[in-house]
Each structure stands twice: as structure tokens, then as C-alpha cells.
Design a protein around this motif. Structure first.
Motif, PDB file in Angstrom:
ATOM      1  N   ASN A 178      -0.004   4.958   1.561  1.00 44.12           N
ATOM      2  CA  ASN A 178      -0.962   5.677   2.408  1.00 44.12           C
ATOM      3  C   ASN A 178      -2.226   4.849   2.643  1.00 44.12           C
ATOM      4  O   ASN A 178      -3.345   5.364   2.618  1.00 44.12           O
ATOM      5  CB  ASN A 178      -1.302   7.048   1.809  1.00 44.12           C
ATOM      6  CG  ASN A 178      -0.074   7.947   1.712  1.00 44.12           C
ATOM      7  OD1 ASN A 178       0.851   7.829   2.509  1.00 44.12           O
ATOM      8  ND2 ASN A 178      -0.059   8.830   0.738  1.00 44.12           N
ATOM      9  N   THR A 202       1.521   4.681  -7.478  1.00 47.30           N
ATOM     10  CA  THR A 202       0.713   5.891  -7.602  1.00 47.30           C
ATOM     11  C   THR A 202       1.164   6.616  -8.865  1.00 47.30           C
ATOM     12  O   THR A 202       1.973   6.090  -9.638  1.00 47.30           O
ATOM     13  CB  THR A 202       0.822   6.783  -6.352  1.00 47.30           C
ATOM     14  OG1 THR A 202      -0.152   7.832  -6.449  1.00 47.30           O
ATOM     15  CG2 THR A 202       2.197   7.384  -6.193  1.00 47.30           C
ATOM     16  N   LYS A 246      -3.641   2.646   0.809  1.00 49.22           N
ATOM     17  CA  LYS A 246      -4.448   2.324  -0.372  1.00 49.22           C
ATOM     18  C   LYS A 246      -3.620   1.542  -1.384  1.00 49.22           C
ATOM     19  O   LYS A 246      -2.397   1.655  -1.435  1.00 49.22           O
ATOM     20  CB  LYS A 246      -4.980   3.604  -1.042  1.00 49.22           C
ATOM     21  CG  LYS A 246      -5.798   4.510  -0.135  1.00 49.22           C
ATOM     22  CD  LYS A 246      -7.170   3.916   0.166  1.00 49.22           C
ATOM     23  CE  LYS A 246      -8.034   4.907   0.927  1.00 49.22           C
ATOM     24  NZ  LYS A 246      -9.372   4.337   1.249  1.00 49.22           N
ATOM     25  N   THR A 247      -4.310   0.776  -2.213  1.00 50.49           N
ATOM     26  CA  THR A 247      -3.663   0.103  -3.327  1.00 50.49           C
ATOM     27  C   THR A 247      -4.149   0.726  -4.630  1.00 50.49           C
ATOM     28  O   THR A 247      -5.274   1.225  -4.728  1.00 50.49           O
ATOM     29  CB  THR A 247      -3.994  -1.404  -3.339  1.00 50.49           C
ATOM     30  OG1 THR A 247      -5.410  -1.587  -3.348  1.00 50.49           O
ATOM     31  CG2 THR A 247      -3.404  -2.096  -2.118  1.00 50.49           C
ATOM     32  N   TYR A 248      -3.259   0.696  -5.633  1.00 53.65           N
ATOM     33  CA  TYR A 248      -3.610   1.262  -6.932  1.00 53.65           C
ATOM     34  C   TYR A 248      -4.797   0.499  -7.532  1.00 53.65           C
ATOM     35  O   TYR A 248      -4.845  -0.721  -7.418  1.00 53.65           O
ATOM     36  CB  TYR A 248      -2.393   1.168  -7.867  1.00 53.65           C
ATOM     37  CG  TYR A 248      -2.585   1.961  -9.123  1.00 53.65           C
ATOM     38  CD1 TYR A 248      -2.356   3.326  -9.147  1.00 53.65           C
ATOM     39  CD2 TYR A 248      -3.012   1.345 -10.286  1.00 53.65           C
ATOM     40  CE1 TYR A 248      -2.556   4.058 -10.303  1.00 53.65           C
ATOM     41  CE2 TYR A 248      -3.214   2.065 -11.444  1.00 53.65           C
ATOM     42  CZ  TYR A 248      -2.986   3.426 -11.437  1.00 53.65           C
ATOM     43  OH  TYR A 248      -3.190   4.154 -12.574  1.00 53.65           O
ATOM     44  N   THR A 297       0.808  -1.214   0.000  1.00 59.25           N
ATOM     45  CA  THR A 297       0.000   0.000   0.000  1.00 59.25           C
ATOM     46  C   THR A 297       0.843   1.267   0.000  1.00 59.25           C
ATOM     47  O   THR A 297       1.995   1.283   0.451  1.00 59.25           O
ATOM     48  CB  THR A 297      -0.923   0.023   1.228  1.00 59.25           C
ATOM     49  OG1 THR A 297      -0.118   0.017   2.422  1.00 59.25           O
ATOM     50  CG2 THR A 297      -1.857  -1.178   1.249  1.00 59.25           C
ATOM     51  N   ASP A 319      -6.576   3.100  -6.264  1.00 56.34           N
ATOM     52  CA  ASP A 319      -7.198   3.962  -5.256  1.00 56.34           C
ATOM     53  C   ASP A 319      -6.196   4.851  -4.535  1.00 56.34           C
ATOM     54  O   ASP A 319      -6.590   5.660  -3.691  1.00 56.34           O
ATOM     55  CB  ASP A 319      -7.943   3.098  -4.227  1.00 56.34           C
ATOM     56  CG  ASP A 319      -9.103   2.343  -4.851  1.00 56.34           C
ATOM     57  OD1 ASP A 319      -9.713   2.870  -5.801  1.00 56.34           O
ATOM     58  OD2 ASP A 319      -9.387   1.205  -4.411  1.00 56.34           O
ATOM     59  N   THR A 320      -4.899   4.713  -4.830  1.00 56.93           N
ATOM     60  CA  THR A 320      -3.917   5.596  -4.214  1.00 56.93           C
ATOM     61  C   THR A 320      -4.108   7.025  -4.714  1.00 56.93           C
ATOM     62  O   THR A 320      -4.447   7.256  -5.875  1.00 56.93           O
ATOM     63  CB  THR A 320      -2.493   5.130  -4.554  1.00 56.93           C
ATOM     64  OG1 THR A 320      -2.398   4.906  -5.968  1.00 56.93           O
ATOM     65  CG2 THR A 320      -2.156   3.840  -3.824  1.00 56.93           C
TER      66      THR A 320
END
Length: 406
Positions: free
Chosen positions: A287, A383, A289-291, A285, A293-294
Motif C-alpha cells: 500500500n 506488515t 509503504k515500507t515496513y 511496498t 510504516d506499513t
């Protein structure tokens, strides 16, 4: 490609469909240095199987060396069952490219209990060969020799040059200021990184450049340095020898670079690198989140951008790579860089480490910023740097299925 004509890993994806056998593209090689290129389609799988190459951009005006060797480091799996297991676990991933003309490595996750085991990699190679099969590097006494070291694998490798002082003259294609001679120190090369070193052949005999480490394949990552018409001083390998690792944040002569820690920045971004358990297995991840959704780094042309990179993963190393730009490393673990200005596009971040880097948004487009352990990128550690004043002229073909994954 981006507007400033950067070379090598910065080219947009080149997609060749099943009905096509050949494609051409051109670019202007304006940035001298050591680069490499590789697949960005199912890259965790295709790069792992060797779909890559090197790209050396020579400067117009520079003192020539007598010998110039390019050495690509990689690691492989000897067990076909292990490789089949890896392929099976990756087969559910959609590694489709993004439709913006500049980005790549858009890798959605279906980890299906991926959990790749680095111990499966038990053959370490230099230029695709291992151990005695690696072609020796020939030199003559008095020659200046440049070794261009490229890590195309998924593990960092610590290299030891025997019998000679050497200088680290460039990293990721960018020169270092007044590099000092060092000897019997290990050079740690992370996935995606490149280091150029130079030495004077002043110690006739047969010597080694070898990898240090404890993994099964370590002793295969070595190459002989042979003086022509000299047979004395036959070297002995010692991959277990306890040697210090070069600290690149203190190496070379200090001078103020383009960026400083306390100047004003238009954009500041914190990149917290971590791990988590997703519904289908381990994910990596940014922050939390995973791509995809980053949160992207939004910039406009001309912005000065500062990024703090913090590795909060308990065990995983993350070599973070930015497409389309070089960044200056300003600090490590809160301590400012005291050596040469350190300009890179790939930065190895160990667990618990924190770096601050800065770059100028001078190459309009949409660019990936991702972990170059491509298993981690596939599992979400991606990201983008997105220019708000850029619009792609690329229009995806709705009937094209070549980038839809499997």
C-alpha cells in the motif's frame, strides 16, 4: 509461541548470543504436515547461506506410505565475488527482531543499491546437492511413495515427475480433498511453499524428478528415481519440454470450506504489492509503504479476516507468507476456487494477479505477513497481523545487542 500450538515456521525467534552455546525450547506439535524452520536474524543473508531445516509432523492415524522422502529445493551462487557483492550490499541493513515475543523478520531498509540479480544464482540443488551428486530415491515396484517438496530458496521452481501419475495430497502441510491423478504436468513451487505428492511405483526402471526452466543452474535440480533390481527404461531428461502447470485453484474435489466470498467478515484488508525507488535504491511496498510504516492488520481473537492481495509490481513475483495462521484461498483474478478447499500459509502472487484469502484470528500474538523472497522483505514488503487483545509478556533486555544488526 501462539496459543494454538502451531508448528514449524510459526515458532517465535530463538536468539542465542555470543556467550551462549546452547538453548532449549519446547512446543507441542499439534498440526501434522510438512514444515520448515529458518533463521529470522538477518534472514535474507543467513537463509541464503543455508541456515534452515525441515520439520515433519506425522499424524497419529493415517495410512502409511512405503517410502517417504523430503526434498529441499534451493539455489546458490558459484561466484565468490558475486556473493561478496551481495553480502556487501546487504551489510547496511538492520534486520533486528521486534520486541513483542511473537514477531520476526523486522527488517529495516538500507538498500544501498541492492538490486539483487537472480542470475547470480547458478547452482540449483536438492538437499544441498546438484546434478549427479543428488542421492537417488530408491523404490520397489508396487510401493506407495511420498515426496515432500520444500522450497527454501528465493525462486519458484517447476518440477516434472517422469514416468508416473501422481497426486498432490497436501500443500503447506494441509491436506487436499480427493486429489486426482495427474501426469506430465509441472508443479510450480514458490519460495516458502511445501507440496506433498504421492505416486505408485508401477513403472520399473530409472526415472527423473527434474526442474524445468532456462536458467544456468536448472539442470542441476534433478533427482533419479531408481527401482531396486530393475535396469530397464532408463529415463532421459527434457527440461525444455513444454508442459502445462498445475492450476491449484481447480485441483481436487470442490466442497465448501470454512470461508466463502460472500459471508460477513469482521476485518477486511487490501494488500497492494508494489515497487518504488527509495533514497537508497529499490524498495518493495505494501500500500505504498515500507515496513515499519506499513499499516498493520488489526484483529481481535475470534475475528474472521478477509485479505485481498494484488500484485502491482511490473516484474516481481511475491510469495506472500503469513505467520501463525493458515488461510483459505477464495478466488484468483476474480474467479472463485473450484477445486479442493485450498488452505495455505504461503501464496505465490505473480505480476498482475489478484487473490482473495480468508482466515480466523485464532492465535493471539503479533505475527508477520511478508514476502518470502527475503530480499523483498528486507526491502520493506512486510506488515503485521496485530491482535488488539494480546499483550506480550516478553521484556527486552536493554543491554542485549545481539539483535541490533550491523
Amino acid at each position: 509461541m501462539g496459543s494454538n500450538g502451531t508448528a514449524g515456521d510459526y515458532l517465535p525467534p530463538l536468539d542465542i548470543g555470543e556467550s551462549e552455546s546452547l538453548a532449549f525450547f519446547e512446543f507441542t506439535a499439534t498440526v501434522p504436515g510438512t514444515y520448515w524452520y529458518h533463521s529470522h536474524q538477518k534472514s535474507a543473508e543467513q537463509v541464503d547461506k543455508g541456515l534452515y531445516g525441515t520439520l515433519i509432523v506425522e499424524p497419529k492415524n493415517e495410512e502409511k506410505v512405503d517410502r517417504d522422502y523430503t526434498l529441499v529445493l534451493d539455489e546458490w551462487m558459484s561466484d565468490p565475488d558475486a556473493e561478496s557483492h551481495m553480502d556487501m550490499n546487504m551489510s547496511g541493513m538492520d534486520h533486528s527482531n521486534m520486541n513483542n515475543g511473537n514477531s520476526s523478520d523486522n527488517q529495516q531498509m538500507d538498500m544501498s543499491s541492492m538490486g539483487h540479480d537472480m542470475n547470480m544464482y547458478d547452482i540449483f540443488t536438492i538437499n544441498g546437492k546438484s546434478g549427479s551428486a543428488v542421492q537417488p530415491l530408491k523404490v520397489k515396484k508396487g510401493e506407495k511413495v511420498r515426496l515432500r517438496l520444500v522450497n527454501a530458496g528465493y525462486m519458484a521452481h517447476k518440477l516434472h515427475l517422469h514416468g508416473h501419475e501422481f497426486k498432490i495430497v497436501a500443500t503447506d502441510g494441509q491436506p487436499l480433498k480427493d486429489p486426482q491423478p495427474i501426469k506430465d504436468e509441472l508443479l510450480n513451487i514458490a519460495p516458502g511453499e511445501r507440496y506433498d505428492i504421492e505416486f505408485i511405483a508401477n513403472n520399473p526402471g530409472e526415472w527423473l524428478l527434474e526442474c524445468h526452466g532456462d536458467m544456468e543452474g536448472t539442470d542441476g535440480m534433478k533427482v533419479k528415481i531408481q527401482y531396486e533390481d530393475q535396469t530397464n527404461n532408463t529415463d532421459k531428461e527434457n527440461a525444455k519440454e513444454n508442459l502445462p502447470v498445475v492450476d491449484m485453484t481447480t485441483y481436487g474435489k470442490y466442497e465448501v470450506g470454512q470461508f466463502t466470498l460472500d459471508q460477513k467478515y469482521d476485518v477486511e484488508y487490501t494488500m497492494d504489492l508494489g515497487t518504488a525507488m527509495g533514497k537508497d535504491g529499490m524498495v518493495y511496498t505494501i500500500n505504498g509503504k515500507t515496513y515499519p510504516d506499513t499499516a498493520p492488520i488489526h484483529v481481535k481473537t475470534g475475528d474472521f479476516v478477509k485479505v485481498k492481495i494484488v500484485n502491482n509490481s511490473p516484474m516481481d513475483v511475491h510469495p506472500m507468507h503469513l505467520h501463525g495462521h493458515f488461510f483459505q484461498v477464495l478466488s484468483k483474478n476474480g474467479k472463485p476456487v473450484t477445486g479442493s478447499p485450498l488452505i495455505k500459509d504461503s501464496l505465490n502472487v505473480n505480476p498482475g494477479e489478484e487473490y482473495v484469502v480468508a482466515f480466523k484470528a485464532d492465535n493471539p500474538g503479533n505475527w508477520m505477513f511478508h514476502c518470502h523472497d527475503l530480499h523483498h522483505a528486507s526491502a520493506g514488503m512486510v506488515t503485521e497481523v496485530k491482535y488488539t487483545d494480546y499483550k506480550s509478556d516478553y521484556t527486552p533486555d536493554p543491554n542485549d545487542t545481539t539483535n541490533k544488526g550491523e
